[in-house]
Enzyme design. Structure first.
Site, PDB file in Angstrom:
ATOM      1  N   HIS B  66      -8.204  24.183 -89.525  1.00 55.53           N
ATOM      2  CA  HIS B  66      -8.185  25.547 -88.966  1.00 55.53           C
ATOM      3  C   HIS B  66      -8.426  26.579 -90.068  1.00 55.53           C
ATOM      4  O   HIS B  66      -7.492  27.107 -90.658  1.00 55.53           O
ATOM      5  CB  HIS B  66      -6.836  25.814 -88.273  1.00 55.53           C
ATOM      6  CG  HIS B  66      -6.863  26.995 -87.365  1.00 55.53           C
ATOM      7  ND1 HIS B  66      -6.203  27.025 -86.150  1.00 55.53           N
ATOM      8  CD2 HIS B  66      -7.483  28.190 -87.466  1.00 55.53           C
ATOM      9  CE1 HIS B  66      -6.410  28.196 -85.567  1.00 55.53           C
ATOM     10  NE2 HIS B  66      -7.174  28.927 -86.355  1.00 55.53           N
ATOM     11  N   HIS B 184      -6.646  28.938 -78.191  1.00 53.13           N
ATOM     12  CA  HIS B 184      -5.607  29.868 -78.662  1.00 53.13           C
ATOM     13  C   HIS B 184      -4.753  30.250 -77.463  1.00 53.13           C
ATOM     14  O   HIS B 184      -5.262  30.826 -76.502  1.00 53.13           O
ATOM     15  CB  HIS B 184      -6.282  31.103 -79.284  1.00 53.13           C
ATOM     16  CG  HIS B 184      -5.326  32.191 -79.667  1.00 53.13           C
ATOM     17  ND1 HIS B 184      -4.955  32.419 -80.969  1.00 53.13           N
ATOM     18  CD2 HIS B 184      -4.668  33.116 -78.932  1.00 53.13           C
ATOM     19  CE1 HIS B 184      -4.110  33.445 -81.017  1.00 53.13           C
ATOM     20  NE2 HIS B 184      -3.920  33.881 -79.791  1.00 53.13           N
ATOM     21  N   ASP B 310      -4.666  27.913 -90.739  1.00 48.24           N
ATOM     22  CA  ASP B 310      -5.094  29.144 -90.050  1.00 48.24           C
ATOM     23  C   ASP B 310      -5.481  30.221 -91.074  1.00 48.24           C
ATOM     24  O   ASP B 310      -5.121  31.388 -90.946  1.00 48.24           O
ATOM     25  CB  ASP B 310      -4.013  29.653 -89.091  1.00 48.24           C
ATOM     26  CG  ASP B 310      -4.515  30.776 -88.189  1.00 48.24           C
ATOM     27  OD1 ASP B 310      -5.742  31.023 -88.151  1.00 48.24           O
ATOM     28  OD2 ASP B 310      -3.678  31.427 -87.531  1.00 48.24           O
ATOM     29  N   PHE B 328      -4.469  41.004 -87.417  1.00 47.90           N
ATOM     30  CA  PHE B 328      -3.555  39.858 -87.546  1.00 47.90           C
ATOM     31  C   PHE B 328      -4.176  38.820 -88.465  1.00 47.90           C
ATOM     32  O   PHE B 328      -5.361  38.526 -88.345  1.00 47.90           O
ATOM     33  CB  PHE B 328      -3.341  39.199 -86.186  1.00 47.90           C
ATOM     34  CG  PHE B 328      -2.556  40.022 -85.200  1.00 47.90           C
ATOM     35  CD1 PHE B 328      -1.172  39.984 -85.209  1.00 47.90           C
ATOM     36  CD2 PHE B 328      -3.194  40.811 -84.259  1.00 47.90           C
ATOM     37  CE1 PHE B 328      -0.434  40.723 -84.288  1.00 47.90           C
ATOM     38  CE2 PHE B 328      -2.474  41.546 -83.333  1.00 47.90           C
ATOM     39  CZ  PHE B 328      -1.090  41.506 -83.344  1.00 47.90           C
ATOM     40  N   GLY B 329      -3.384  38.223 -89.340  1.00 42.36           N
ATOM     41  CA  GLY B 329      -3.882  37.057 -90.077  1.00 42.36           C
ATOM     42  C   GLY B 329      -3.604  37.108 -91.560  1.00 42.36           C
ATOM     43  O   GLY B 329      -3.563  38.183 -92.173  1.00 42.36           O
TER      44      GLY B 329
END
Lengths: 311, 430
Positions: B66, B184, B310, B328-329
């Site tokens: 990912h 997701h 991720d 986000f992230g």
């Protein structure tokens, strides 16, 4: 005497002694405000910028007046758009302003956390005038002052906050402030407007406004944002008024003395009826007067200027 | 720096055998990218480079299924090259690239572009193609052709497949080729404008909440659709207690459900958002401590199949803004091994062998990719690391083009010494 923090970002974690000091200082300013010339030279030479990223009338005017009564120089910066849309980052905006030798920043912004963010960008003292759904500490402080005036103490006082607790920064700051001062707090409103875990703040929760009235010494009635209905959080204004509106009939049924507060602006006939807002129960206009005094106190205590000349 | 893996003796390390799972101390000779010999090998009999790897683990090359590479389209955030550099530094010899590029990886040309531009890298980049055209959720992509071009699975990246009928078709169609759908899981109506996990902390901070139920509703739906279609569903970055429970029950019923957890979800709770640092803004959001406990339980009992980073690069400018404006992230390639070794292996949640399996064998099994074996005659696809050596994470020294990590200044156990693959060797410069 000074505060334990160099900024006022919220009332969460603010010790009782700090709140006490702010309220006591505000009381001495109230006396000054009643004089023929309601002005002191305390903050002469200090520059305060009012940074308002969200429309506001009463809070901005109240701060401006407080700054002028203290003889500070003031600049106003208003912008309804967020910095991201404008193309200049908030960090750049604030650093530009600070480069003009600013001592204090009063900030209102639609995004929670912006006042804290600013403390990391600049050296000036930051005062939160409302950040998103987070906190509005000076509003809660003026509520505390108004309650203390009315009841002579805050310890053990029962205050019910009525309305939108989820989206309300006034509610959050009031909960922290009241708990810190030893008051008891109940929140009341439709379940859709009350956060799921709010009981963990040590407050009671009811969905029955008559129960809140029965329990409380004072009600702090919050403004219902009419757009909340559009997002389906309650079915109609009519039903909101029928279920949660504060009416004279409800207060009379309780057969007791009760004090009504509202941070304004009031939706008359929605959360609060006119004949209650304008009645002897109400201390709404005293709140407004106390707002200026409280903000003078906060400005002074964060300015680093010795408060000794005050009397 | 990359070197040709011409003739090397790695001496004194412990080899993890992917099939047996036990650790043995064996030396390793690699010649022209092929494992030539394992066993006790005398230095005097060897003419080539000798590398002392006493105290190190020799593992099958780690695999991160990912990773958001940003090429094509957002090469300012990450390129295939910089992403591969970060992967090597993190100990990975293979990664999967998520399809949320610009244009989206929804056509064979984009798959081929990624394959071609990663050809000369040590790291194998396995493209995951979109489930639906433009990742828009309405029409399924040319899955058969995408597979032939090199796609290893399908996902709409951070877009959930909202339409259940489309998800059903995607599962039916992909199952003809035994391909996995990575969805997701987020009911978007429940997280509208949400900024963080729903709890007392979100109320305190005045940030709109994202409840656990938003994730669990879609996990449950996807399980039902897997049952209906016989398709393979993989749940990325699972984060809630009930979500793990749903997957556990589905597995017990024999459904083809797998799931992965991101390392950061195992060590950070929603308390970490206090302070409004946007490097703690992730989706799914950091949850409650009881969710973290359930994730660890899921690792222990095998409910969670894979650990994946991720890795989501964003520029400093994008992150250095008001909390509710920031994307986000966070990046994760270079911190994953350290986090897992420090907080999962050393704290006794998983053995080192098992943890390595979740980061190398199991993702490959889910994607039907060959598992590298460490024995004579096999291609050397290997990660060598010292599990007892501390590494301090320093933002400025990361290889990723983006620096959005919440772990700056933190120290983890686990130092990658070298990775080898495709006849190439990358070694930590000391």
């Amino acid at each position: 005497m000074s505060l334990s923090s160099s900024h006022l970002l919220g009332l969460e974690g603010v010790p009782r002694s700090d709140i006490q000091l702010i309220l006591d200082t505000a009381v001495s300013f109230k006396e000054i405000l009643s004089r023929d010339i309601p002005k002191v030279p305390t903050l002469r030479g200090k520059t305060v910028v009012n940074l308002f990223y969200e429309p506001s009338t009463r809070t901005r005017i109240s701060f401006e007046l407080a700054e002028k009564r203290l003889s500070a120089d003031t600049v106003n910066f208003s912008s309804s758009t967020s910095s991201a849309k404008k193309g200049e980052t908030l960090r750049d905006t604030i650093r530009n302003i600070e480069a003009m030798n600013i001592d204090m920043v009063v900030v209102r912004h639609s995004a929670a956390g912006v006042p804290l963010f600013l403390t990391k960008c600049v050296d000036a003292a930051i005062i939160n005038a409302g950040d998103g759904m987070h906190e509005h500490p000076t509003q809660a402080l003026l509520d505390l002052l108004s309650l203390r005036e009315k009841f002579g103490k805050l310890e053990g006082l029962k205050v019910a906050i009525i309305g939108d607790i989820t989206h309300g920064r006034v509610a959050t700051s009031n909960i922290f402030g009241l708990k810190s001062m030893g008051a008891e707090v109940m929140v009341c409103g439709p379940k859709t407007l009350i956060p799921r875990d709010v009981d963990q703040f040590g407050v009671q929760v009811t969905y029955n406004v008559d129960e809140a009235i029965e329990w409380a010494d004072a009600l702090n009635v919050l403004r219902i944002q009419l757009e909340r209905q559009d997002s389906g959080l309650f079915p109609s204004i009519r039903e909101y008024h029928a279920e949660f509106g504060i009416t004279l009939e409800r207060l009379n049924r309780a057969k007791k003395e009760i004090t009504i507060m509202h941070p304004g602006p009031i939706n008359r006939g929605v959360e609060l009826d006119s004949n209650v807002a304008d009645s002897d129960f109400s201390i709404i206009l005293q709140q407004v007067t106390n707002g200026v005094a409280v903000r003078m106190a906060v400005l002074l205590l964060l300015s680093g200027v010795e408060a000794s000349g005050l009397n | 720096m990359l070197k040709k893996l011409d003739k090397y003796l790695f001496k004194g390390g412990k080899i993890i055998d992917p099939l047996g799972g036990s650790m043995k101390q064996l030396d390793l000779v690699v010649v022209n990218g092929i494992i030539d010999k394992t066993g006790q090998i005398e230095q005097t009999q060897f003419a080539g480079q000798i590398i002392d790897i006493t105290d190190h683990i020799v593992a099958p090359g780690l695999f991160d299924m990912h990773v958001h590479l940003r090429e094509p389209g957002r090469e300012d955030q990450e390129t295939i090259k910089s992403g591969c550099a970060a992967a090597m530094a993190g100990g990975f010899t293979e990664i999967c690239s998520m399809p949320d590029t610009e244009p989206a990886c929804d056509k064979q040309e984009v798959v081929r572009f990624i394959k071609k531009h990663s050809e000369s890298e040590l790291v194998n980049v396995n493209p995951i193609a979109a489930i639906t055209k433009k990742r828009a959720g309405s029409e399924i992509t040319e899955m058969a052709e995408l597979r032939k071009a090199g796609a290893v699975a399908f996902s709409d990246a951070e877009n959930p497949v909202v339409n259940s009928a489309v998800m059903r078709r995607a599962l039916e169609y992909s199952s003809m080729y035994d391909m996995t759908i990575i969805d997701h899981c987020e009911e978007l109506k429940l997280t509208a404008n949400g900024q963080m996990n729903e709890s007392m902390i979100s109320t305190r901070l005045g940030l709109l909440p994202m409840p656990n139920a938003a994730e669990e509703i879609i996990i449950a739906r996807d399980i039902f659709l897997a049952e209906l279609t016989g398709g393979k569903v993989h749940i990325p970055h699972i984060s809630t207690r009930r979500g793990v429970d749903l997957v556990r029950r589905a597995k017990n019923e024999g459904l083809k459900i797998t799931c992965e957890v991101a390392p950061h979800q195992l060590i950070l709770s929603d308390e970490s958002v206090v302070g409004y640092d946007t490097n703690f803004k992730v989706n799914p959001p950091f949850r409650r401590p009881e969710d973290i406990d359930a994730l660890k339980e899921g690792l222990k009992d095998g409910t969670i199949d894979v650990i994946a980073s991720d890795h989501s690069p964003y520029s400093i400018e994008e992150k250095d803004v008001e909390f509710n404006v920031a994307p986000f992230g966070i990046i994760g390639l270079e911190t994953m091994l350290g986090i897992i070794n420090t907080h999962i292996v050393r704290e006794g949640i998983l053995s080192l062998e098992k943890a390595v399996s979740l980061m190398s064998i199991q993702p490959r099994n889910i994607l039907n990719l060959p598992v590298p074996e460490i024995r004579e005659g096999e291609t050397a696809n290997i990660t060598i690391f010292n599990p007892d050596k501390k590494v301090k994470i320093e933002r400025a020294k990361l290889h990723s083009l983006s620096k959005n990590t919440p772990f700056d200044g933190r120290t983890f156990y686990g130092s990658v010494k070298c990775v080898m693959n495709k006849g190439l060797l990358w070694m930590l410069e000391e």
